[in-house]
Design a protein around this motif. Structure first.
Motif, PDB file in Angstrom:
ATOM      1  N   TYR A 286       0.949  -1.357   0.016  1.00 24.33           N
ATOM      2  CA  TYR A 286       0.064  -0.049  -0.049  1.00 24.33           C
ATOM      3  C   TYR A 286       0.764   1.334   0.152  1.00 24.33           C
ATOM      4  CZ  TYR A 286      -3.428   3.306   1.612  1.00 24.33           C
ATOM      5  OH  TYR A 286      -4.485   4.246   1.923  1.00 24.33           O
ATOM      6  N   HIS A 287       0.684   2.157  -0.976  1.00 22.85           N
ATOM      7  CA  HIS A 287       1.549   3.380  -1.220  1.00 22.85           C
ATOM      8  C   HIS A 287       2.974   3.117  -1.230  1.00 22.85           C
ATOM      9  CE1 HIS A 287      -1.905   6.348   0.044  1.00 22.85           C
ATOM     10  NE2 HIS A 287      -2.512   5.692  -0.983  1.00 22.85           N
ATOM     11  N   SER A 288       3.273   2.028  -1.825  1.00 24.29           N
ATOM     12  CA  SER A 288       4.716   1.664  -1.708  1.00 24.29           C
ATOM     13  C   SER A 288       5.178   1.382  -3.333  1.00 24.29           C
ATOM     14  CB  SER A 288       4.938   0.565  -1.079  1.00 24.29           C
ATOM     15  OG  SER A 288       4.750   0.928   0.427  1.00 24.29           O
ATOM     16  N   SER A 289       6.555   1.381  -3.543  1.00 24.90           N
ATOM     17  CA  SER A 289       7.087   1.158  -4.893  1.00 24.90           C
ATOM     18  C   SER A 289       6.524  -0.346  -5.358  1.00 24.90           C
ATOM     19  CB  SER A 289       8.583   1.429  -5.042  1.00 24.90           C
ATOM     20  OG  SER A 289       9.053   0.567  -3.754  1.00 24.90           O
ATOM     21  N   CYS A 290       6.257  -1.283  -4.293  1.00 25.35           N
ATOM     22  CA  CYS A 290       5.854  -2.586  -4.717  1.00 25.35           C
ATOM     23  C   CYS A 290       4.399  -2.770  -5.304  1.00 25.35           C
ATOM     24  CB  CYS A 290       6.376  -3.360  -3.940  1.00 25.35           C
ATOM     25  SG  CYS A 290       5.505  -3.324  -2.293  1.00 25.35           S
ATOM     26  N   ASP A 291       3.704  -1.584  -5.192  1.00 26.54           N
ATOM     27  CA  ASP A 291       2.368  -1.707  -5.646  1.00 26.54           C
ATOM     28  C   ASP A 291       2.562  -1.975  -7.246  1.00 26.54           C
ATOM     29  OD1 ASP A 291      -0.410  -1.797  -6.107  1.00 26.54           O
ATOM     30  OD2 ASP A 291      -0.733   0.110  -5.298  1.00 26.54           O
ATOM     31  N   THR A 292       2.956  -2.819  -7.896  1.00 27.41           N
ATOM     32  CA  THR A 292       2.844  -3.330  -9.404  1.00 27.41           C
ATOM     33  C   THR A 292       1.877  -4.302  -9.794  1.00 27.41           C
ATOM     34  OG1 THR A 292       4.576  -4.944  -8.867  1.00 27.41           O
ATOM     35  CG2 THR A 292       5.498  -2.766  -9.103  1.00 27.41           C
ATOM     36  N   THR A 293       1.908  -4.838 -11.111  1.00 29.57           N
ATOM     37  CA  THR A 293       0.873  -5.670 -11.294  1.00 29.57           C
ATOM     38  C   THR A 293       1.386  -7.173 -10.575  1.00 29.57           C
ATOM     39  OG1 THR A 293       2.653  -6.297 -13.289  1.00 29.57           O
ATOM     40  CG2 THR A 293       0.805  -4.813 -13.702  1.00 29.57           C
ATOM     41  N   ALA A 294       2.557  -7.430 -10.101  1.00 32.10           N
ATOM     42  CA  ALA A 294       2.634  -8.566  -9.132  1.00 32.10           C
ATOM     43  C   ALA A 294       1.932  -8.308  -7.717  1.00 32.10           C
ATOM     44  CB  ALA A 294       4.028  -8.759  -9.032  1.00 32.10           C
ATOM     45  N   ASN A 295       1.389  -7.104  -7.549  1.00 35.85           N
ATOM     46  CA  ASN A 295       0.529  -7.171  -6.347  1.00 35.85           C
ATOM     47  C   ASN A 295      -0.998  -6.927  -6.315  1.00 35.85           C
ATOM     48  OD1 ASN A 295       0.696  -6.243  -3.569  1.00 35.85           O
ATOM     49  ND2 ASN A 295       0.056  -4.115  -4.078  1.00 35.85           N
ATOM     50  N   VAL A 296      -1.464  -8.041  -6.950  1.00 38.55           N
ATOM     51  CA  VAL A 296      -2.769  -8.027  -7.405  1.00 38.55           C
ATOM     52  C   VAL A 296      -3.298  -9.478  -7.333  1.00 38.55           C
ATOM     53  CG1 VAL A 296      -4.522  -7.965  -9.022  1.00 38.55           C
ATOM     54  CG2 VAL A 296      -2.905  -6.290  -8.881  1.00 38.55           C
ATOM     55  N   ASN A 297      -4.413  -9.731  -6.349  1.00 41.35           N
ATOM     56  CA  ASN A 297      -5.081 -11.010  -6.599  1.00 41.35           C
ATOM     57  C   ASN A 297      -6.033 -11.411  -7.519  1.00 41.35           C
ATOM     58  OD1 ASN A 297      -7.288 -13.103  -5.380  1.00 41.35           O
ATOM     59  ND2 ASN A 297      -5.552 -13.453  -4.006  1.00 41.35           N
ATOM     60  N   ASP A 298      -5.785 -12.065  -8.461  1.00 45.90           N
ATOM     61  CA  ASP A 298      -6.684 -12.320  -9.628  1.00 45.90           C
ATOM     62  C   ASP A 298      -8.024 -12.776  -9.094  1.00 45.90           C
ATOM     63  OD1 ASP A 298      -4.379 -11.519 -11.048  1.00 45.90           O
ATOM     64  OD2 ASP A 298      -4.449 -13.553 -12.111  1.00 45.90           O
ATOM     65  N   THR A 299      -8.364 -13.652  -8.145  1.00 44.73           N
ATOM     66  CA  THR A 299      -9.377 -13.919  -7.789  1.00 44.73           C
ATOM     67  C   THR A 299     -10.480 -13.192  -7.376  1.00 44.73           C
ATOM     68  OG1 THR A 299      -8.688 -16.079  -7.318  1.00 44.73           O
ATOM     69  CG2 THR A 299     -10.702 -15.560  -6.213  1.00 44.73           C
ATOM     70  N   ALA A 300      -9.630 -12.209  -6.351  1.00 44.71           N
ATOM     71  CA  ALA A 300     -10.556 -10.975  -5.830  1.00 44.71           C
ATOM     72  C   ALA A 300     -10.796  -9.939  -7.040  1.00 44.71           C
ATOM     73  CB  ALA A 300      -9.625 -10.187  -4.626  1.00 44.71           C
ATOM     74  N   LEU A 301      -9.811  -9.759  -7.822  1.00 38.71           N
ATOM     75  CA  LEU A 301     -10.051  -8.709  -8.867  1.00 38.71           C
ATOM     76  C   LEU A 301     -11.159  -9.267  -9.725  1.00 38.71           C
ATOM     77  CD1 LEU A 301      -9.226  -6.188 -10.394  1.00 38.71           C
ATOM     78  CD2 LEU A 301      -7.633  -7.764 -11.835  1.00 38.71           C
ATOM     79  N   ASN A 302     -11.187 -10.640 -10.045  1.00 35.97           N
ATOM     80  CA  ASN A 302     -12.443 -11.059 -10.808  1.00 35.97           C
ATOM     81  C   ASN A 302     -13.638 -10.795 -10.091  1.00 35.97           C
ATOM     82  OD1 ASN A 302     -13.529 -12.557 -13.027  1.00 35.97           O
ATOM     83  ND2 ASN A 302     -13.391 -14.410 -11.878  1.00 35.97           N
ATOM     84  N   ARG A 303     -13.706 -11.190  -9.085  1.00 37.17           N
ATOM     85  CA  ARG A 303     -15.266 -11.414  -7.946  1.00 37.17           C
ATOM     86  C   ARG A 303     -15.618  -9.802  -8.130  1.00 37.17           C
ATOM     87  NH1 ARG A 303     -13.355 -15.526  -3.220  1.00 37.17           N
ATOM     88  NH2 ARG A 303     -13.826 -17.145  -4.174  1.00 37.17           N
ATOM     89  N   ASN A 304     -14.732  -8.775  -7.867  1.00 33.47           N
ATOM     90  CA  ASN A 304     -15.107  -7.380  -7.638  1.00 33.47           C
ATOM     91  C   ASN A 304     -15.669  -6.868  -8.903  1.00 33.47           C
ATOM     92  OD1 ASN A 304     -14.713  -6.349  -4.799  1.00 33.47           O
ATOM     93  ND2 ASN A 304     -13.379  -7.814  -4.764  1.00 33.47           N
ATOM     94  N   ALA A 305     -14.887  -7.121 -10.095  1.00 29.44           N
ATOM     95  CA  ALA A 305     -15.258  -6.686 -11.226  1.00 29.44           C
ATOM     96  C   ALA A 305     -16.684  -7.320 -11.768  1.00 29.44           C
ATOM     97  CB  ALA A 305     -14.239  -7.169 -12.460  1.00 29.44           C
ATOM     98  N   ASP A 306     -16.760  -8.628 -11.495  1.00 26.68           N
ATOM     99  CA  ASP A 306     -18.198  -8.874 -11.563  1.00 26.68           C
ATOM    100  C   ASP A 306     -19.280  -8.435 -10.860  1.00 26.68           C
ATOM    101  OD1 ASP A 306     -17.316 -10.704 -13.907  1.00 26.68           O
ATOM    102  OD2 ASP A 306     -17.021 -12.351 -12.616  1.00 26.68           O
ATOM    103  N   ALA A 307     -19.009  -8.017  -9.608  1.00 25.71           N
ATOM    104  CA  ALA A 307     -19.797  -7.524  -8.709  1.00 25.71           C
ATOM    105  C   ALA A 307     -20.410  -6.197  -9.080  1.00 25.71           C
ATOM    106  CB  ALA A 307     -19.311  -7.483  -7.343  1.00 25.71           C
ATOM    107  N   LEU A 308     -19.090  -5.412  -9.693  1.00 22.90           N
ATOM    108  CA  LEU A 308     -19.707  -4.078 -10.118  1.00 22.90           C
ATOM    109  C   LEU A 308     -20.384  -4.034 -11.192  1.00 22.90           C
ATOM    110  CD1 LEU A 308     -16.236  -1.938 -11.205  1.00 22.90           C
ATOM    111  CD2 LEU A 308     -18.423  -1.973 -12.330  1.00 22.90           C
ATOM    112  N   ALA A 309     -20.077  -4.725 -11.962  1.00 23.34           N
ATOM    113  CA  ALA A 309     -20.960  -5.069 -13.308  1.00 23.34           C
ATOM    114  C   ALA A 309     -22.429  -5.191 -12.757  1.00 23.34           C
ATOM    115  CB  ALA A 309     -20.503  -6.068 -14.384  1.00 23.34           C
ATOM    116  N   HIS A 310     -22.664  -6.419 -11.983  1.00 24.41           N
ATOM    117  CA  HIS A 310     -23.875  -6.741 -11.549  1.00 24.41           C
ATOM    118  C   HIS A 310     -24.569  -5.184 -10.705  1.00 24.41           C
ATOM    119  CE1 HIS A 310     -27.033  -8.858  -9.256  1.00 24.41           C
ATOM    120  NE2 HIS A 310     -26.564  -8.236  -7.996  1.00 24.41           N
ATOM    121  N   ALA A 311     -24.082  -4.707 -10.131  1.00 25.28           N
ATOM    122  CA  ALA A 311     -24.438  -3.289  -9.450  1.00 25.28           C
ATOM    123  C   ALA A 311     -24.936  -2.324 -10.590  1.00 25.28           C
ATOM    124  CB  ALA A 311     -23.745  -2.771  -8.434  1.00 25.28           C
ATOM    125  N   VAL A 312     -24.068  -2.202 -11.504  1.00 25.03           N
ATOM    126  CA  VAL A 312     -24.549  -1.362 -12.859  1.00 25.03           C
ATOM    127  C   VAL A 312     -25.448  -1.800 -13.336  1.00 25.03           C
ATOM    128  CG1 VAL A 312     -23.439  -0.425 -14.824  1.00 25.03           C
ATOM    129  CG2 VAL A 312     -21.969  -0.345 -12.970  1.00 25.03           C
TER     130      VAL A 312
END
Length: 317
Positions: A286-312
């Motif tokens: 968080y707020h550091s130089s290591c916040d790169t593409t390696a710093n992402v959980n794909d499962t969480a990203l996928n679930r939240n993106a789908d939840a976003l679309a569901h709400a929209v």
């Protein structure tokens, strides 16, 4: 409550009469109107969201390692998002403001059609801190909102309400961009926004599943989605009032949103619920130089993106 025999008979008669009325079998009775079908949101491919994150990482790398307010990396990020939206048929507007002696920008994208007296907005901040590329914070929210908007265009979705998407500048300096936008609206235009959905950090590497405790209808929409996929949620408290929904809420606009956690440590009880590592921050970068593409959980990203679309989709019909 258990019905008596006479009560059951009465209830049966009432149900029978209601059925006759609904089917129009009683002379002179009008048929009941057909229920309006709610279109389900399409799946948001996590690979598409991650492709946007790769582009944001490349932009940061080519511009001093960040995408911060007033820096070339921020404007290049905005130009990337805008080009995608313009090509998809959105009406885009760049709103300019000044903060800390530097020029900042918001990007607003309107999908043509829908009732402009009922506007559903989804937004995220596009800027990073100066110390890193800001891929989880907040490339993840920005990329997911972008892909949801592109999915609206790709599917030709025509909602009842008007859809608007936004990417905010200078959030990291104190919600400057979103506050500027809200303050620039007339009272009548504020009243036309039926809901603002905020997405700030939705792919934390040691994720939780947090839902904003604000507007009850928006909150229920998100909770229902996660319940439907068997994922428990908690009320978001770590960043409450610290992201771009706050200016909307202060102006009386119904708000809601999602969050996967920042610097607070995940508890043992949360690990039992969601997996991950107890005693470790939801996002160690968080707020550091290591916040790169390696710093992402794909499962969480996928679930939240789908939840976003569901709400929209759900809230715009």
């Amino acid at each position: 409550m258990k019905l008596s025999v006479s009560g059951r008979a009465t209830a049966t008669a009432v149900v029978a009469a209601a059925t006759l009325l609904a089917t129009g079998s009683i002379a002179g009775a009008a048929p009941a109107p057909e229920p309006v079908a709610i279109a389900a949101a399409p799946d948001i491919p996590v690979t598409a969201v991650k492709a946007h994150l790769t582009q944001l990482q490349s932009i940061a790398t080519a511009n001093g390692g960040n995408r911060a307010h007033g820096r070339t990396g921020y404007r290049a990020s905005l130009d990337y998002v805008k080009a995608k939206l313009d090509a998809a048929g959105f009406t885009t507007t760049i709103q300019q403001f000044t903060a800390s002696g530097r020029v900042g920008y918001n990007l607003i994208a309107d999908w043509p059609g829908g009732d402009t007296n009922q506007v559903v907005m989804a937004g995220s901040h596009l800027d990073s801190v100066s110390s890193g590329a800001g891929i989880n914070d907040n490339g993840t929210g920005s990329a997911a909102v972008l892909e949801a908007a592109l999915t609206v265009a790709r599917t030709g979705y025509q909602p009842t309400k008007h859809l608007r998407f936004a990417w905010w500048g200078a959030e990291e300096l104190g919600l400057v961009g979103s506050r500027y936008y809200v303050n620039s609206l007339s009272l009548a235009n504020r009243a036309r926004i039926s809901g603002y959905l905020n997405f700030d950090m939705i792919g934390s590497p040691n994720p939780g599943y947090f839902v904003y405790d604000d507007d009850p209808a928006i909150e229920k929409t998100f909770k229902d989605y996660f319940a439907g996929i068997g994922v428990a949620t908690e009320i978001e408290t770590e960043g409450d009032g610290r992201s771009d929904h706050a200016p909307f809420k202060s102006a009386g606009v119904p708000v809601g949103g999602l969050f996967t956690g920042a610097s607070r440590a995940k508890t043992a009880a949360q690990v039992t619920k969601w997996g991950g590592t107890a005693g470790q921050a939801f996002d160690r970068c968080y707020h550091s130089s290591c916040d790169t593409t390696a710093n992402v959980n794909d499962t969480a990203l996928n679930r939240n993106a789908d939840a976003l679309a569901h709400a929209v989709w759900t809230l715009s019909q």
